[in-house]
Design an enzyme around this catalytic site. Structure first.
Site, PDB file in Angstrom:
ATOM      1  N   ASP A  46      -9.265 -30.185 -16.079  1.00 47.92           N
ATOM      2  CA  ASP A  46      -9.193 -28.902 -16.776  1.00 47.92           C
ATOM      3  C   ASP A  46      -9.251 -29.105 -18.289  1.00 47.92           C
ATOM      4  OD1 ASP A  46      -8.235 -25.858 -16.542  1.00 47.92           O
ATOM      5  OD2 ASP A  46      -7.143 -26.799 -18.187  1.00 47.92           O
ATOM      6  N   TYR A  51      -9.691 -26.591 -27.209  1.00 39.53           N
ATOM      7  CA  TYR A  51      -8.917 -27.830 -27.324  1.00 39.53           C
ATOM      8  C   TYR A  51      -9.698 -28.827 -28.172  1.00 39.53           C
ATOM      9  CZ  TYR A  51      -6.431 -26.130 -23.108  1.00 39.53           C
ATOM     10  OH  TYR A  51      -5.728 -25.388 -22.189  1.00 39.53           O
ATOM     11  N   HIS A 122     -10.257 -17.331 -20.925  1.00 42.12           N
ATOM     12  CA  HIS A 122      -9.001 -17.989 -21.295  1.00 42.12           C
ATOM     13  C   HIS A 122      -7.867 -16.992 -21.581  1.00 42.12           C
ATOM     14  CE1 HIS A 122      -7.311 -21.781 -23.538  1.00 42.12           C
ATOM     15  NE2 HIS A 122      -6.450 -21.278 -22.678  1.00 42.12           N
ATOM     16  N   SER A 152      -7.536 -16.717 -16.828  1.00 40.68           N
ATOM     17  CA  SER A 152      -6.303 -17.366 -17.265  1.00 40.68           C
ATOM     18  C   SER A 152      -5.541 -16.417 -18.186  1.00 40.68           C
ATOM     19  CB  SER A 152      -6.630 -18.667 -18.006  1.00 40.68           C
ATOM     20  OG  SER A 152      -5.458 -19.302 -18.482  1.00 40.68           O
ATOM     21  N   ASN A 153      -4.227 -16.375 -18.029  1.00 41.90           N
ATOM     22  CA  ASN A 153      -3.373 -15.544 -18.883  1.00 41.90           C
ATOM     23  C   ASN A 153      -3.648 -14.051 -18.743  1.00 41.90           C
ATOM     24  OD1 ASN A 153      -1.908 -17.718 -20.405  1.00 41.90           O
ATOM     25  ND2 ASN A 153      -3.997 -18.248 -21.005  1.00 41.90           N
TER      26      ASN A 153
END
Length: 339
Positions: A46, A51, A122, A152-153
């Site tokens: 992942d 990042y 994301h 995600s989130n």
């Protein structure tokens, strides 16, 4: 191996977080972590395009680039499952259709591949109509650039709205959701999100399962800036039992402030039970915490990171350990007090 929702993708029941790559793990160390993960049976990696833009001197995409260099060196792209995300890269913020397309192309270039197995929205983007974002992801899936759509989130309500759009428009449903969920943070996931995932057959890959590399107990040795703090998992540091001393030892830095929110009587009670079970079974506390999470209904592969290869055995063991009914009941009962 287990199937990732309705995607048809088979994964090891533990996902390796790549948020340390290019941050607390340089390229060589990251390659060693990846090698050890694969050697231990792992295949689900992942990352995210953002990042690690949160680290001073980085611009985003560092983790993807390191994974790319590893894939190129090992020539094993088809043997691993790569998940990455869109919306936080400094140059590709949000989920407008044009941005999703551009960000995905940038991620594919950095990863050195022509497809991503799992592509996550994301963070929810309230500025972009959800129907437009869902359409953008469906378009990229149909183009063959992604194998499975993921979120995600997102709140349970927003996931349900995305599903409704897909059913109305004939889009393939998301196959994976990455929520915040662990022994000391069970809500709102269990109450609001898990029922939506269960109804649609969506796999849950919880993040903050432990902590991004903090399971070694080196918590107080890593200096972090305020820009880094929002991306950290501080839960794992608590679950290792390394912080069960004086609250004042946390200090005043951002990471200590984040961790201190778990430093409650209820949180420490969870640590006590995890420690007792780990001691009785002769395993690390991280192993027990991952095993509990892995066995939760709907959870396919908890997500954990390792800064060094030496941290991986305890994490990998969590994918194999089978808790007894009594151990699970004890953890269920004590963790329910946290919320």
């Amino acid at each position: 191996m287990t199937q990732l929702g309705h995607s048809g993708i088979e994964v090891f029941p533990l996902a390796l977080g790549g948020n340390t790559f290019g941050w607390t793990s340089d390229e060589a160390a990251s390659h060693r972590v990846l090698d050890a993960f694969v050697a231990g049976g792992g295949n689900f990696i992942d990352t995210a395009d953002g990042y690690s833009a949160f680290v001073p001197g980085n611009s985003g995409g560092e983790s993807e680039a390191i994974i790319a260099s590893w894939l190129a060196a090992r020539k094993n792209r088809d043997a691993v499952v790569i998940g990455t995300k869109v919306s936080t890269h400094p140059q590709f913020k949000g989920l407008a259709p044009a941005n999703v397309a551009a960000a995905l192309d940038a991620s594919l270039k950095r990863l050195g591949t022509d497809y991503v197995d799992v592509y996550y929205a994301h963070f929810d983007d309230p500025k972009t109509p959800l129907a437009e974002t869902a359409d953008a992801f469906n378009t990229q899936r149909k183009a063959g650039k992604i194998r499975a759509v993921a979120l995600s989130n997102y709140t349970g309500a927003r996931i349900a709205e995305w599903l409704e759009i897909c059913r109305r428009e004939g889009f393939e449903l998301p196959a994976v959701v990455q929520p915040h969920y662990n022994l000391v943070a069970r809500q709102p996931y269990e109450r609001e999100i898990a029922p939506v995932l269960a109804e649609a057959g969506i796999a849950s890959v919880p993040y903050l399962a432990l902590a991004s590399g903090f399971l070694t107990g080196n918590y107080r040795k890593i200096g972090l800036s305020r820009k880094v703090a929002p991306y950290l998992s501080v839960v794992g540091g608590l679950l290792t039992g390394k912080h069960r001393t004086k609250k004042q030892e946390f200090g005043r830095g951002p990471r200590q402030i984040l961790a201190s929110r778990y430093f409650t009587a209820a949180g420490l009670a969870v640590v006590d039970v995890v420690e007792r079970i780990a001691a009785a079974r002769g395993v690390e506390m991280a192993t027990v915490a991952i095993a509990w999470l892995r066995e939760r209904p709907g959870v396919t592969a908890p997500l954990a990171s390792a800064r060094t290869a030496e941290q991986l055995p305890a994490l990998l063991a969590g994918a194999e350990l089978k808790l007894t009914a009594e151990e699970t009941a004890a953890l269920d009962e004590v963790s329910a007090r946290v919320g």
